[in-house]
Design an enzyme around this catalytic site. Sequence first.
Site, PDB file in Angstrom:
ATOM      1  N   HIS A  97       0.814  -1.211   0.000  1.00 30.51           N
ATOM      2  CA  HIS A  97       0.000   0.000   0.000  1.00 30.51           C
ATOM      3  C   HIS A  97       0.850   1.263   0.000  1.00 30.51           C
ATOM      4  O   HIS A  97       0.334   2.374  -0.188  1.00 30.51           O
ATOM      5  CB  HIS A  97      -0.955  -0.004   1.200  1.00 30.51           C
ATOM      6  CG  HIS A  97      -2.209   0.781   0.987  1.00 30.51           C
ATOM      7  ND1 HIS A  97      -2.218   2.071   0.513  1.00 30.51           N
ATOM      8  CD2 HIS A  97      -3.503   0.451   1.203  1.00 30.51           C
ATOM      9  CE1 HIS A  97      -3.458   2.500   0.439  1.00 30.51           C
ATOM     10  NE2 HIS A  97      -4.265   1.555   0.844  1.00 30.51           N
ATOM     11  N   ASP A 157      -2.334   2.264  -4.423  1.00 31.95           N
ATOM     12  CA  ASP A 157      -3.529   2.610  -3.656  1.00 31.95           C
ATOM     13  C   ASP A 157      -4.613   1.569  -3.864  1.00 31.95           C
ATOM     14  O   ASP A 157      -4.591   0.814  -4.839  1.00 31.95           O
ATOM     15  CB  ASP A 157      -4.052   3.974  -4.108  1.00 31.95           C
ATOM     16  CG  ASP A 157      -3.145   5.080  -3.630  1.00 31.95           C
ATOM     17  OD1 ASP A 157      -3.061   6.113  -4.317  1.00 31.95           O
ATOM     18  OD2 ASP A 157      -2.503   4.888  -2.573  1.00 31.95           O
TER      19      ASP A 157
END
Lengths: 310, 481
Positions: free
Chosen positions: B452, B456
């Site tokens: 992450h 995204d």
Amino acid sequence: MQSILRGGNRVLISKSTNVYTNLALERYLAENIKHQPKTRLLLLWRNQPCVVVGRYQNPFAESDIKYLAEKQIDLARRYSGGGTCYHDLGNLNVTIVTTREDYNRKKNLHWIVNTLNEAFNLTLHVTDRDDIFLDTFKVTGSASRLERLYAYHHFTLLINSCLNDLRRSLKSEDQIKITSKATPSVRSSVLNLADRNNSITYEKTIALLIEKFFQWNNEKNTTNCDYIDPLLYYEQMKDFENELKSQKFLYQATPPFVYTVEHEKQPIEISVSNGIITDIKGNDSIIDKKNFLGQLFHAVYHNIQKLNKT
Amino acid sequence: MSHIVSLRSASLRALRSSSTIVAASKCTTSPHRSCQPLRKFSYSILSTSPDQNSTIGNNKNKKRTHSARTISIDSVPDSVYRFNRRIHTSPVFFDSVDVRAPPFPESVKEGTIRLLKKVGDKVSVDEAIAEIETDKANLSINAPEAGTIEAYLVADSDNVTSGVHVAKLNTSADAKPVSESKTDAPIGKVETKSGQSIEKPSADPAAHISLNELSPSAGAIRDTSAPQKPIAHPIKTYAKIDPHNVTGTRLETRVKMSRMRLKISERLKEAQNTCAMLTTFNEIDMSNAVEFRKKYADQFLKRHNIKLGFMSAFVKASACALTDSPIVNAVIDGNEIVYRDYVDISVAVASPKGLVVPVIRNVEKMNYADIERAINEYGEQAKKGTLPIEDMDGGTFTISNGGVFGSLFGTPIINLPQSAILGMHGIFDRPVAINGKMEIRPMMYVALTYDHRIIDGRDAVLFLRKIKQYVEDSRTMFLDI
């Protein structure tokens, strides 16, 4: 007669093709010959079709007992450890007996590999499990026995064996049904030497081995090679032979195991120790325990197989 | 290394309450430490509390025998008196002989022991008591003297190493056969050593001095007493149990981790510690892929000589999706994001040594046939063990197939230094809703674990949906949508 037990570098070829006789002969010679340090005894023998299991193996897990009985293939248990093998007249057995200190499996196998590779133009190699492989196929399996004063290493050599019978005899459906601490066999694909080089025969091989054996041991006296008829020594060997033939040794020397049978979708676990059924775990109402408890497993094996069918 | 002798325990317990006893303990020397005939004697004082006794037998060698526990305490009353007198006066000559496993041939480390005689059996000199099977060689353990088997310190089919104390032989003429029932039971708890302790030569109780080699006049060969009853506190046992069998005897066994396993655990932990890992899921309707494969399998096999599998579909689909979403193909290096204009996909392949992950290079240029061929080649090399190291290095994306084992759903771990990994799972028939109607379709759950820090949620989900689209309908790869 007693000169058969002298020491030194010698070659003996057994005239018998009975597996029990030959195994008894092997042990008799190993125990009674006065082995001299730095010398070896080479014993060459072969058997009529038979299956030989290792000392602490479970014959039910290693071979198809029914098939053996049908085809009248002998079942024997040898005194040395290791796995199961199939013998017939195309399979040469070689035993090398020495004093305990001179025991060296690798040397023996390397001698064989070098001798055969040179003479027959092969590409054999020794593996770390002390087998001899030709490419990815096994041609030799080893086993040995070490006592305080002597040790022997024996191995088979697939020259011209019937591989179909071999595979069929060593196929066991009971293997998955049995749990035990018996020695398991490590299975490999096999190949005959004659398949690779069709000029190889049993006669040629033993002649070659005898000649090279004396060279290997730097022995100038090459006349020390005899055919031995074990029947002449029957009296001395009969104890061993009777033990090898006895049902007790064959079946009851199996390490304790549990045999699982599926009867009407319920598993039944039969515990066997020293060849005798000691315990049966399963749904009580289905089977009649009295028929089995306390019986010799191999004697009621047939009935146990019937249970499995339903 | 055996400091404990059976018959003493009962007698010493009797004497314990009365006086403190000076006992000599024999420290057996292992062959590589000092020359043989030298026997060191140390003296220790036995206190009256049983717990403390348990520590007295300890010297630097932490492993001890618990043989006392296996021996039942029904010694003949006469012998107690004999000990009584002897302990205070002269050195004790003991009628019990230790039988040990002989040295193993050809540097074999351990073997399986098979007991041939039972406790209480009379044996003659040199008769076989037991056999040890090592690596297809049977070693016979013979009785050093004639006598009766007092006890076994190992159980049948146990793993033993060379020199291990196997049995006790009672060589005195009037030996009463010890009752077997109690002795056989706790046999599991004895000092058979784990074969893995090869690196510590001092731990190997390889002393071959059995008592019968010592002459009675050689000094006090009394051993320190054993704990009279089973130790109250749980001692870490040194018994060897089969790690693959759960038999419920409440014992442990320690096995050293292999190098490969250490490496694997290191890398997995590194991945977890570096990446901000999370997983997004989706499901793929495999009916088209299955049909496609069925339809063209034979033709493919005939032309390319290899089987058409599902991996090629997924590998190609991932490559297309990666070219569309370059951020998933990128990686963080320091405080920079490194974008790559090629797609190298690591595919997990099973080899005899374990799982290996070779890399297929430039997948964006390959078609299904090229991919299958590459995977096949790697499979062959892995089987033979000839995979070159360069082929395992690099890679911008990994595909892991848990489906071969029947997994339904799961979260793979990222294979550093990449940013994402696709986990394929098993194909199972499920009822799904299609156009308002319920149909049974072969469905596969897929999981995308991503980092992450650079990818995204939106990117990850869209990426996975693209893979789904490209697998469900491979024609869409040509439409570039």
